[in-house]
Design a protein around this motif. Structure first.
Motif, mmCIF file in Angstrom:
data_model
loop_
_atom_site.group_PDB
_atom_site.id
_atom_site.type_symbol
_atom_site.label_atom_id
_atom_site.label_comp_id
_atom_site.label_asym_id
_atom_site.label_seq_id
_atom_site.Cartn_x
_atom_site.Cartn_y
_atom_site.Cartn_z
ATOM 1 N N GLN A 42 0.812 -1.217 0.000
ATOM 2 C CA GLN A 42 0.000 0.000 0.000
ATOM 3 C C GLN A 42 0.847 1.269 0.000
ATOM 4 O OE1 GLN A 42 -2.934 -0.343 3.106
ATOM 5 N NE2 GLN A 42 -3.998 -2.015 2.075
ATOM 6 N N LYS A 281 -11.845 4.752 -6.306
ATOM 7 C CA LYS A 281 -12.310 3.678 -5.430
ATOM 8 C C LYS A 281 -12.266 2.329 -6.144
ATOM 9 C CE LYS A 281 -13.156 6.649 -2.207
ATOM 10 N NZ LYS A 281 -12.122 6.833 -1.134
ATOM 11 N N LEU A 282 -12.601 2.340 -7.445
ATOM 12 C CA LEU A 282 -12.557 1.104 -8.219
ATOM 13 C C LEU A 282 -11.131 0.578 -8.303
ATOM 14 C CD1 LEU A 282 -14.178 -0.882 -10.004
ATOM 15 C CD2 LEU A 282 -13.639 0.593 -11.956
ATOM 16 N N GLN A 283 -10.181 1.471 -8.549
ATOM 17 C CA GLN A 283 -8.782 1.049 -8.615
ATOM 18 C C GLN A 283 -8.317 0.470 -7.293
ATOM 19 O OE1 GLN A 283 -6.043 2.452 -6.917
ATOM 20 N NE2 GLN A 283 -4.441 1.271 -7.949
ATOM 21 N N GLN A 284 -8.671 1.133 -6.196
ATOM 22 C CA GLN A 284 -8.247 0.644 -4.886
ATOM 23 C C GLN A 284 -8.754 -0.767 -4.629
ATOM 24 O OE1 GLN A 284 -9.758 3.986 -2.539
ATOM 25 N NE2 GLN A 284 -7.672 4.550 -2.016
ATOM 26 N N THR A 285 -9.961 -1.052 -5.117
ATOM 27 C CA THR A 285 -10.525 -2.389 -4.936
ATOM 28 C C THR A 285 -9.839 -3.407 -5.840
ATOM 29 O OG1 THR A 285 -12.688 -1.468 -4.352
ATOM 30 C CG2 THR A 285 -12.636 -3.756 -5.079
ATOM 31 N N ILE A 286 -9.746 -3.096 -7.141
ATOM 32 C CA ILE A 286 -9.215 -4.054 -8.103
ATOM 33 C C ILE A 286 -7.729 -4.287 -7.893
ATOM 34 C CG2 ILE A 286 -8.702 -4.377 -10.563
ATOM 35 C CD1 ILE A 286 -11.377 -3.035 -11.175
ATOM 36 N N MET A 288 -6.063 -3.715 -5.047
ATOM 37 C CA MET A 288 -5.803 -4.079 -3.647
ATOM 38 C C MET A 288 -5.022 -3.021 -2.876
ATOM 39 S SD MET A 288 -4.801 -7.900 -4.876
ATOM 40 C CE MET A 288 -4.011 -7.143 -6.307
ATOM 41 N N GLY A 289 -5.295 -1.758 -3.186
ATOM 42 C CA GLY A 289 -4.670 -0.680 -2.431
ATOM 43 C C GLY A 289 -3.296 -0.273 -2.902
#
Length: 434
Positions: A42, A281-286, A288-289
């Motif tokens: 992260q 937000k989509l990038q963070q999910t796909i 993984m941070g």
């Protein structure tokens, strides 16, 4: 002798590296917090083991938002001395990273000069350099040629490389069938697309990804997964090509982490304001941070000459929603290679965006200078105001050019100054206006 291969490897072994200690001090975080973020992917610390003069910085959504500056010569503008002036100006103005995007001449001496003299993170796009390095047409290059240039850049000490690994032969059919307004606007992405189209082969950066990971692991080079299908106009934002590539970049992120290789993920270029937060937000999910590195985003297509402003608007929204790294945009975007003044304007605009986002995210001590500025303005402490300013020289020059009659005002309000009137009123003094 190092007992670890990469910063991520060290973090997962429980080792706090000298670079982690430096980042912890800069970010007002504990060393253990930084180690944990790096271990989980992260946060990244882009620091090639051959870049001895680097002043380490961390990139991650929970840390201060960092700024990247794109530089480098082209066939039309080929003065490396001017590029070095831009580099030093960028570092002086607070940029944490320099990307050398040179596309003409012998690029290696400049690249080595950067990694031997510049304390900022240094990034490159090896696919640009492949044609220049071999002095051969694109369709004559082999997959091995491309991979060898990645190794060359790693050996030269670059801290991160942008690789367009996420487009495949399937992307060719998508681009042809979907009829985007701007097709692919990523220079590296277009070169990979063109090579696949001409040779009929798969993307070498995707097909030989494991070999690339071994190179990055050997030199501790961070992979910046390039967004080849990033939208180049508002109409193409959040389309199938962009989102499908992002899904593939999420898979490639995990594969890199499995080899202890650090990863950043690149994001959109042009995007309507109301879509930016959802994309972050989509990038963070796909992914993984993994830290998100955005190119703007530019929020309107009709402001050439002012795209440092359109970019700063989008960048502030993106960073407040989770982007970790802003690639600056200059007034010359879409028009010309930026000069030194363009570089300055681009950096200041991006720094304003990054700082505004850090305040919104409540990054530790992000607002300290703002509060100090408020105190200095209330007391008409001009020297303190310059100290708090992002660009003291410009602020001083404006005041000197239009100086007021007295120090406890400016030439906008004079004795009508609200701050002056309130200071006198609260002290029980007579308030003279005329």
């Amino acid at each position: 002798m190092r007992e670890y291969t990469t910063q991520m490897d060290a973090a997962r072994r429980g080792v706090v590296t000298p670079e982690m200690k430096t980042v912890a001090q800069k970010e007002y975080r504990t060393e253990e917090e930084i180690r944990d973020l790096v271990a989980r992917g992260q946060a990244v610390i882009c620091a090639n083991r051959r870049h001895a003069c680097i002043d380490a910085n961390g990139v991650g959504s929970m840390l201060r938002t960092k700024i990247n500056v794109n530089l480098g010569v082209s066939r039309d503008c080929k003065d490396y001395d001017i590029e070095m002036q831009k580099v030093m100006a960028a570092v002086d103005m607070g940029a944490e990273a320099i990307m050398d995007l040179s596309s003409h001449g012998d690029t290696q001496p400049f690249r080595r000069k950067l990694t031997s003299e510049c304390p900022a993170m240094i990034g490159t796009v090896p696919v640009y350099d492949s044609v220049i390095h071999y002095q051969r047409d694109l369709d004559t290059l082999t997959a091995k040629d491309f991979i060898d240039v990645v190794r060359l850049h790693a050996e030269d000490g670059v801290d991160f490389v942008t690789l367009h690994c996420g487009i495949t032969r399937k992307t060719i059919d998508q681009i042809k069938g979907q009829k985007r307004k701007m097709n692919i606007v990523s220079r590296g992405g277009s070169l990979v697309f063109a090579w696949m189209s001409m040779t009929g082969q798969e993307n070498p950066f995707y097909e030989y990804y494991d070999e690339i990971l071994e190179i990055c692991r050997e030199y501790d080079v961070t992979i910046s997964l390039g967004d080849a299908c990033r939208p180049g106009c508002l109409a193409d934002a959040s389309d199938v090509c962009q989102i499908e590539e992002l899904v593939r970049l999420g898979e490639l992120t995990q594969r890199a982490w499995d080899r202890d290789v650090q990863v950043m993920v690149e994001g959109p270029g042009h995007m309507p304001l109301d879509q930016i937060e959802a994309n972050m937000k989509l990038q963070q999910t796909i992914c993984m941070g993994a830290p998100f590195y955005v190119l703007g985003p530019i929020v309107t297509d009709i402001a050439p000459g002012y795209d440092h402003i359109t970019s700063a608007i989008g960048g502030a929204v993106a960073a407040s929603a989770g982007a970790a790294f802003l690639c600056y945009v200059t007034p010359a975007e879409h028009l010309a290679l930026p000069n030194v003044e363009d570089v300055k304007q681009g950096i200041i605009a991006s720094r304003i965006a990054a700082h505004a986002a850090d305040i919104a995210k409540k990054i530790p001590h992000a607002r300290d200078l703002d509060d100090a500025m408020a105190d200095a303005r209330r007391t008409f402490d001009w020297e303190k105001q310059w100290e708090c300013s992002m660009d003291p020289q410009t602020a001083k020059a404006i005041r000197e050019d239009r100086k007021p009659e007295q120090e406890d005002s400016c030439s906008m309000c004079g004795k009508f100054c609200a701050v002056r009137s309130m200071n006198k009123a609260l002290e029980g003094e007579h308030i003279d206006i005329l």
